[in-house]
Design an enzyme around this catalytic site. Structure first.
Site, PDB file in Angstrom:
ATOM      1  N   GLY A 120       0.730  -1.260  -0.045  1.00  5.34           N
ATOM      2  CA  GLY A 120       0.262   0.112  -0.025  1.00  5.34           C
ATOM      3  C   GLY A 120       0.948   1.419  -0.013  1.00  5.34           C
ATOM      4  O   GLY A 120       0.951   2.002   0.971  1.00  5.34           O
ATOM      5  N   ARG A 125      -0.055   5.819  -2.121  1.00  2.98           N
ATOM      6  CA  ARG A 125      -0.382   7.070  -1.430  1.00  2.98           C
ATOM      7  C   ARG A 125      -0.153   7.209   0.030  1.00  2.98           C
ATOM      8  O   ARG A 125       0.174   6.189   0.545  1.00  2.98           O
ATOM      9  CB  ARG A 125      -1.805   7.566  -1.606  1.00  2.98           C
ATOM     10  N   ASN A 178       1.822  -2.377   5.476  1.00  5.88           N
ATOM     11  CA  ASN A 178       1.306  -0.885   5.808  1.00  5.88           C
ATOM     12  C   ASN A 178      -0.084  -0.914   5.266  1.00  5.88           C
ATOM     13  O   ASN A 178      -0.897   0.083   5.663  1.00  5.88           O
ATOM     14  CB  ASN A 178       2.043   0.087   4.978  1.00  5.88           C
ATOM     15  N   TYR A 198     -12.052  -1.681  13.001  1.00  2.00           N
ATOM     16  CA  TYR A 198     -10.439  -1.121  12.640  1.00  2.00           C
ATOM     17  C   TYR A 198      -9.643  -1.464  13.964  1.00  2.00           C
ATOM     18  O   TYR A 198      -8.417  -1.800  13.884  1.00  2.00           O
ATOM     19  CB  TYR A 198     -10.521   0.409  12.269  1.00  2.00           C
ATOM     20  N   ALA A 199     -10.115  -0.948  15.188  1.00  7.44           N
ATOM     21  CA  ALA A 199      -9.442  -1.174  16.478  1.00  7.44           C
ATOM     22  C   ALA A 199      -9.041  -2.618  16.614  1.00  7.44           C
ATOM     23  O   ALA A 199      -7.912  -2.891  17.058  1.00  7.44           O
ATOM     24  CB  ALA A 199     -10.246  -0.857  17.585  1.00  7.44           C
ATOM     25  N   ALA A 200     -10.050  -3.631  16.318  1.00  9.35           N
ATOM     26  CA  ALA A 200      -9.779  -4.857  16.701  1.00  9.35           C
ATOM     27  C   ALA A 200      -8.527  -5.485  15.666  1.00  9.35           C
ATOM     28  O   ALA A 200      -7.651  -6.294  15.881  1.00  9.35           O
ATOM     29  CB  ALA A 200     -10.993  -5.986  16.314  1.00  9.35           C
ATOM     30  N   LYS A 232      -6.253  -3.677  14.378  1.00 11.91           N
ATOM     31  CA  LYS A 232      -4.995  -3.093  14.650  1.00 11.91           C
ATOM     32  C   LYS A 232      -4.327  -3.508  16.224  1.00 11.91           C
ATOM     33  O   LYS A 232      -3.238  -3.842  16.274  1.00 11.91           O
ATOM     34  CB  LYS A 232      -5.023  -1.716  14.908  1.00 11.91           C
ATOM     35  N   ILE A 286      -2.157  11.047  11.475  1.00  5.47           N
ATOM     36  CA  ILE A 286      -1.384  11.273  10.607  1.00  5.47           C
ATOM     37  C   ILE A 286      -2.199  11.980   9.468  1.00  5.47           C
ATOM     38  O   ILE A 286      -3.186  11.358   8.868  1.00  5.47           O
ATOM     39  CB  ILE A 286      -0.546  10.060   9.967  1.00  5.47           C
TER      40      ILE A 286
HETATM   41  P1  NAP Z   1      -4.251   5.773   2.741  1.00  4.80           P
HETATM   42  O1  NAP Z   1      -3.786   7.026   2.260  1.00  4.80           O
HETATM   43  O2  NAP Z   1      -5.721   5.374   2.444  1.00  4.80           O
HETATM   44  O3  NAP Z   1      -3.356   4.466   1.823  1.00  4.80           O
HETATM   45  C1  NAP Z   1      -3.618   3.245   1.830  1.00  4.80           C
HETATM   46  C2  NAP Z   1      -3.022   2.613   1.178  1.00  4.80           C
HETATM   47  O4  NAP Z   1      -3.307   0.907   1.206  1.00  4.80           O
HETATM   48  C3  NAP Z   1      -3.035   2.665  -0.477  1.00  4.80           C
HETATM   49  O5  NAP Z   1      -1.894   2.781  -1.267  1.00  4.80           O
HETATM   50  C4  NAP Z   1      -3.800   1.776  -1.070  1.00  4.80           C
HETATM   51  O6  NAP Z   1      -3.679   1.406  -2.500  1.00  4.80           O
HETATM   52  C5  NAP Z   1      -3.676   0.453  -0.191  1.00  4.80           C
HETATM   53  N1  NAP Z   1      -4.304  -0.752  -0.184  1.00  4.80           N
HETATM   54  C6  NAP Z   1      -5.803  -0.610   0.376  1.00  4.80           C
HETATM   55  N2  NAP Z   1      -6.329  -1.774   0.347  1.00  4.80           N
HETATM   56  C7  NAP Z   1      -5.063  -2.712  -0.099  1.00  4.80           C
HETATM   57  C8  NAP Z   1      -5.144  -3.912  -0.448  1.00  4.80           C
HETATM   58  N3  NAP Z   1      -6.246  -4.896  -0.118  1.00  4.80           N
HETATM   59  N4  NAP Z   1      -3.797  -4.505  -0.914  1.00  4.80           N
HETATM   60  C9  NAP Z   1      -2.925  -3.817  -1.093  1.00  4.80           C
HETATM   61  N5  NAP Z   1      -2.985  -2.389  -0.816  1.00  4.80           N
HETATM   62  C10 NAP Z   1      -4.274  -1.931  -0.403  1.00  4.80           C
HETATM   63  O7  NAP Z   1      -3.935   5.326   4.298  1.00  4.80           O
HETATM   64  P2  NAP Z   1      -2.973   5.856   5.002  1.00  4.80           P
HETATM   65  O8  NAP Z   1      -3.242   6.875   5.728  1.00  4.80           O
HETATM   66  O9  NAP Z   1      -1.450   6.151   4.527  1.00  4.80           O
HETATM   67  O10 NAP Z   1      -2.541   4.639   6.202  1.00  4.80           O
HETATM   68  C11 NAP Z   1      -1.414   3.462   5.870  1.00  4.80           C
HETATM   69  C12 NAP Z   1      -1.829   2.662   7.260  1.00  4.80           C
HETATM   70  O11 NAP Z   1      -1.362   3.475   8.406  1.00  4.80           O
HETATM   71  C13 NAP Z   1      -2.986   1.904   7.246  1.00  4.80           C
HETATM   72  O12 NAP Z   1      -2.727   0.612   7.752  1.00  4.80           O
HETATM   73  C14 NAP Z   1      -3.628   2.714   8.492  1.00  4.80           C
HETATM   74  O13 NAP Z   1      -4.215   1.954   9.254  1.00  4.80           O
HETATM   75  C15 NAP Z   1      -2.474   3.205   9.310  1.00  4.80           C
HETATM   76  N6  NAP Z   1      -2.660   4.319  10.177  1.00  4.80           N
HETATM   77  C16 NAP Z   1      -3.012   5.601   9.306  1.00  4.80           C
HETATM   78  C17 NAP Z   1      -3.210   6.649  10.426  1.00  4.80           C
HETATM   79  C18 NAP Z   1      -3.568   7.905   9.905  1.00  4.80           C
HETATM   80  O14 NAP Z   1      -3.629   8.702  10.524  1.00  4.80           O
HETATM   81  N7  NAP Z   1      -3.291   8.175   8.585  1.00  4.80           N
HETATM   82  C19 NAP Z   1      -3.135   6.499  11.574  1.00  4.80           C
HETATM   83  C20 NAP Z   1      -2.841   5.261  12.205  1.00  4.80           C
HETATM   84  C21 NAP Z   1      -2.562   4.224  11.561  1.00  4.80           C
HETATM   85  P3  NAP Z   1      -4.717   2.159  -3.541  1.00  4.80           P
HETATM   86  O15 NAP Z   1      -4.198   3.676  -3.556  1.00  4.80           O
HETATM   87  O16 NAP Z   1      -4.490   1.332  -4.830  1.00  4.80           O
HETATM   88  O17 NAP Z   1      -6.288   1.890  -3.082  1.00  4.80           O
END
Ligand code: NAP
Length: 248
Positions: free
Chosen positions: A13, A16, A91, A156-158, A160, A189
């Site tokens: 992932g 982005r 990720n 989501y919490a479960a 993580k 983030i």
């Molecule tokens: P994001 O901007 O929504 O990006 C998600 C990424 O995951 C994208 O590249 C997406 O690909 C890819 N993806 C989604 N489903 C997938 C699948 N089934 N197989 C492969 N790739 C997949 O999310 P983010 O904010 O960067 O978050 C990244 C990670 O950090 C996540 O695990 C999220 O739970 C965790 N996180 C984020 C935050 C926050 O505040 N942002 C906080 C805590 C934890 P496409 O672009 O092709 O859809």
């Protein structure tokens, strides 16, 4: 100093958000980067080009991390293309928020499969390579929500929190083979995932964080550089909060 020279990383992932931030900082530190996306082909190919310009090997793979066979095929392809894998960053993740009363079974299952089962799929697929070379660093992107819980995000919490249990178990299981496994728990983030929220809510969150700002993908990526590199050679089974002090 380039901390990841001659190392190959798989990042799920990275088309982005946080994953893209990790890919860019890893390439700047000399790592070769294999990364996946689910559907964002154009940004993924643009990132591949941008990383290649930095003088490392980089390749984008369309692969659904929640599917066991696709994870196996991906790892086989990466080993064929790159020769080795030193770092795995799980990720990829999604949210499908709702109060329990309104949460459908489909939304619960989808979040568990994409966020948690993907970690099983990818770790199992890369373990053979790590065992053979007797080294490896696995980093699982959990969340402060997995540590603390959050109303409206039980699925989501479960998922993580499950990642944290998985992380600690793998650290115990593979430690004797010099394979390390740690989790990162990012706080708030600012990425596309959080852009869906209204500005007033976002500002109130920023105000409640001890460092008084949301984090950036680079803040999380720098923690990943530490956990991926030999700087953390004696660190395994840990959860590193990257949250501006949110859970303090
Ligand atoms: P994001 O901007 O929504 O990006 C998600 C990424 O995951 C994208 O590249 C997406 O690909 C890819 N993806 C989604 N489903 C997938 C699948 N089934 N197989 C492969 N790739 C997949 O999310 P983010 O904010 O960067 O978050 C990244 C990670 O950090 C996540 O695990 C999220 O739970 C965790 N996180 C984020 C935050 C926050 O505040 N942002 C906080 C805590 C934890 P496409 O672009 O092709 O859809």
């Amino acid at each position: 100093m380039k901390l990841l020279e001659n190392k190959t990383a798989i990042i799920t992932g990275a088309s982005r958000g946080i994953g893209m931030g990790i890919a860019k900082i890893f390439a700047a530190h000399g790592a070769n980067v294999a990364f996946t996306y689910a559907s964002s082909e154009a940004p993924a190919l643009a990132l591949e080009e941008e990383l290649t310009q930095l003088g490392v090997k980089a390749k984008a793979y369309k692969s659904d991390a929640s599917k066991f066979e696709q994870a196996e095929a991906l790892v086989t392809a990466v080993v064929a293309d790159f020769g080795t894998i030193d770092i795995l960053i799980n990720n990829a993740g999604v949210t499908k928020d709702n109060l329990l009363m309104r949460m459908s079974e489909e939304d619960f299952d989808a979040v568990m499969e994409i966020n948690l089962k993907s970690v099983f799929n990818m770790t199992k697929a890369t373990q053979r390579t790590f065992l053979k070379q007797r080294s490896g660093s696995i980093i699982n992107m959990s969340s402060v929500v997995g540590v603390k819980g959050n109303a409206g995000q039980s699925n989501y919490a479960a998922s993580k929190a499950g990642m944290i249990g998985f992380t600690k178990s793998i650290a115990l299981e593979l430690g004797s083979r010099n394979i390390r496994c740690n989790a990162i728990a990012p706080g708030f983030i600012e990425t596309e995932m959080t852009e869906k929220l209204d500005e007033k809510t976002v500002q109130s969150w920023r105000d409640g964080i001890p460092l008084k700002r949301g984090g950036s993908p680079e803040d999380v990526a720098n923690a990943c550089v530490f956990l991926a590199s030999d700087l953390s050679a004696y660190v395994t089974g840990q959860v590193l909060n990257v949250d501006g002090g949110m859970l303090t």
